[in-house]
Design an enzyme around this catalytic site. Structure first.
Site, PDB file in Angstrom:
ATOM      1  N   ASP A  41       0.868  -1.161   0.000  1.00 40.55           N
ATOM      2  CA  ASP A  41       0.000   0.000   0.000  1.00 40.55           C
ATOM      3  C   ASP A  41       0.911   1.219   0.000  1.00 40.55           C
ATOM      4  OD1 ASP A  41      -2.902   1.074   1.979  1.00 40.55           O
ATOM      5  OD2 ASP A  41      -2.030   1.754   0.098  1.00 40.55           O
ATOM      6  N   ASP A  98      -7.814  -7.197   1.322  1.00 33.84           N
ATOM      7  CA  ASP A  98      -6.860  -7.259   2.437  1.00 33.84           C
ATOM      8  C   ASP A  98      -7.559  -6.669   3.654  1.00 33.84           C
ATOM      9  OD1 ASP A  98      -6.357  -4.230   1.737  1.00 33.84           O
ATOM     10  OD2 ASP A  98      -5.391  -4.615   3.682  1.00 33.84           O
TER      11      ASP A  98
HETATM   12  C1  LIG Z   1      -9.352  -0.735   7.207  1.00 34.23           C
HETATM   13  N1  LIG Z   1      -9.945   0.004   6.130  1.00 34.23           N
HETATM   14  C2  LIG Z   1      -9.209   0.525   5.114  1.00 34.23           C
HETATM   15  N2  LIG Z   1      -9.737   1.307   4.171  1.00 34.23           N
HETATM   16  C3  LIG Z   1      -8.728   1.680   3.366  1.00 34.23           C
HETATM   17  C4  LIG Z   1      -8.714   2.531   2.274  1.00 34.23           C
HETATM   18  C5  LIG Z   1      -7.524   2.783   1.630  1.00 34.23           C
HETATM   19  C6  LIG Z   1      -6.321   2.180   2.048  1.00 34.23           C
HETATM   20  C7  LIG Z   1      -6.338   1.301   3.140  1.00 34.23           C
HETATM   21  C8  LIG Z   1      -7.549   1.067   3.791  1.00 34.23           C
HETATM   22  N3  LIG Z   1      -7.871   0.312   4.912  1.00 34.23           N
HETATM   23  N4  LIG Z   1      -5.152   2.486   1.423  1.00 34.23           N
HETATM   24  C9  LIG Z   1      -5.072   3.450   0.500  1.00 34.23           C
HETATM   25  N5  LIG Z   1      -3.888   3.805  -0.071  1.00 34.23           N
HETATM   26  N6  LIG Z   1      -6.183   4.108   0.113  1.00 34.23           N
HETATM   27  C10 LIG Z   1      -7.482   3.692   0.489  1.00 34.23           C
END
Ligand SMILES: CNc1nc2cc3c(cc2[nH]1)N=C(N)NC3
Length: 375
Positions: free
Chosen positions: A92, A271
């Site tokens: 990420d 994930d």
């Molecule tokens: C636990 N919920 C969650 N919503 C997310 C939403 C995102 C994310 C990680 C997340 N984790 N990583 C990103 N780069 N953007 C959107």
């Protein structure tokens, strides 16, 4: 990277496919265990590979950049070598962590300034720098640097944030497409659909993201506290627009029921920290629903952890023993519970794939959702 769409369900938008990366194949639908700082907390690589049967794990740009830092990762030849994992990795981009973890963060057109949650040091993540960082980490699939909206957030904020994410995406693509991989194997960049829980913004963002014609697409900004039906509604809107012949990744989702409902909406990749984080607190996911092993009712239950479980821990250890370990905060308790939960999540998505291939997914999903919600 390549995606082969193998079978589409006739009664839903569920599909089964194969993603091919430089580090091997990924059969979809797939769940990706979260290995934030280069480790799926408490679990060895051989357990992830042989018992949990995970095909891809996640790392996190924000965490890995702060610790162990880029120079060490580079000297190791990238994250795969550093952690000795030879299957696919997705990282990420840090957008979510900067928004949710760091202190004193400030979002500007140039990028996001923040202070480290570890030592308070100041940093600036720009779209370009985050691409360079992910080139150094060397994940097979890397994520665009996006701005994550809080939930709830007003329409104006969501709209401005979405447009910023789109401008940052253009900068990510320009940087990524003009740099080479560092370790001799290809990487691919997934853009991220934003737009909070506003249907018109989600449509606009999905159309914009699709126009970049990247090898896969992600949906972000969900699973941030919104009700499940809003998550499903946004997913429905976005998967109707994202191209069918590219993998769709729903970030940060979710519970076992969330996975099944979103597979039916056409999502291929998931994930979530739930199976690992909740395991450490004694929350076990099973095909009969969730059980809190700390509950006194398991104190004398010497039966196996989960008779229907697919992991070696499920038959090797008893509920009473696992309860004892978790209550006593023994390290082995977290390890056993984590292996159980991840094995369950991988079983669930693998079973969903089998059902899609057999053409029986829709009825199976309805039965499973009912069964999963019973405890
Ligand atoms: C636990 N919920 C969650 N919503 C997310 C939403 C995102 C994310 C990680 C997340 N984790 N990583 C990103 N780069 N953007 C959107």
């Amino acid at each position: 990277m390549d995606f082969k769409l193998e079978k589409k369900d006739i009664n839903s938008k569920a599909r089964a496919g194969t993603i091919t990366t430089a580090h091997g194949e990924i059969k979809t639908p797939i769940f990706m265990p979260v290995g934030t700082a280069g480790t799926v907390k408490g679990v060895h690589q051989h357990e992830i590979k042989d018992d949990i049967k995970a095909q891809i794990i996640l790392g996190n740009t924000y965490h890995l950049y702060l610790r162990p830092k880029l120079d060490i990762l580079k000297s190791a030849g990238g994250l795969h070598k550093f952690i000795n994992w030879d299957k696919p990795i997705l990282t990420d981009s840090g957008g979510y962590q900067v928004y949710s973890l760091s202190g004193r963060r400030k979002i500007k057109e140039e990028g996001a300034t923040f202070s480290s949650h570890i030592d308070g040091s100041k940093h600036l993540f720009t779209p370009e720098y985050v691409m360079d960082i992910q080139r150094t980490i060397g994940a097979d699939i890397i994520m665009a640097f996006d701005e994550c909206t809080p939930y709830p957030c007003d329409y104006k904020y969501a709209k401005n944030s979405m447009h910023m994410t789109h401008r940052w995406l253009k900068r990510c693509c320009e940087r990524f497409d003009s740099t080479e991989p560092l370790y001799g194997y290809d990487q691919t960049l997934f853009p991220i659909v934003q737009g909070s829980t506003y249907k018109d913004l989600r449509k606009q963002s999905a159309e914009k993201i699709a126009s970049f014609e990247r090898e896969g697409n992600a949906i972000g900004g969900l699973s941030v506290g919104e009700p499940d039906d809003e998550m499903y509604e946004m997913c429905e809107v976005v998967t109707n627009i994202l191209p069918e012949d590219k993998p769709r990744y729903l970030m940060g989702v979710g519970t076992p029921i969330n996975l099944l409902e979103n597979i039916a909406l056409g999502i291929d990749m998931f994930d979530c920290v739930m199976p690992t984080r909740n395991a450490r607190n004694g929350m076990l996911f099973t095909s009969q629903g969730t059980i809190n092993i700390k509950n006194k009712k398991w104190e004398n239950d010497l039966s196996p952890i989960d008779p229907d479980g697919t992991s070696y821990v499920d038959s090797f250890y008893s509920k009473a023993y696992l309860r004892h370990l978790i209550i006593s905060k023994e390290i082995l308790g977290a390890q056993i519970a984590t292996i159980h939960n991840l094995a369950f999540y991988l079983w669930l998505v693998t079973e969903a794939r089998e059902q899609i291939l057999a053409g029986t997914f829709y009825d199976w999903k309805a039965k499973m959702v009912k069964q999963l919600g019973q405890k």
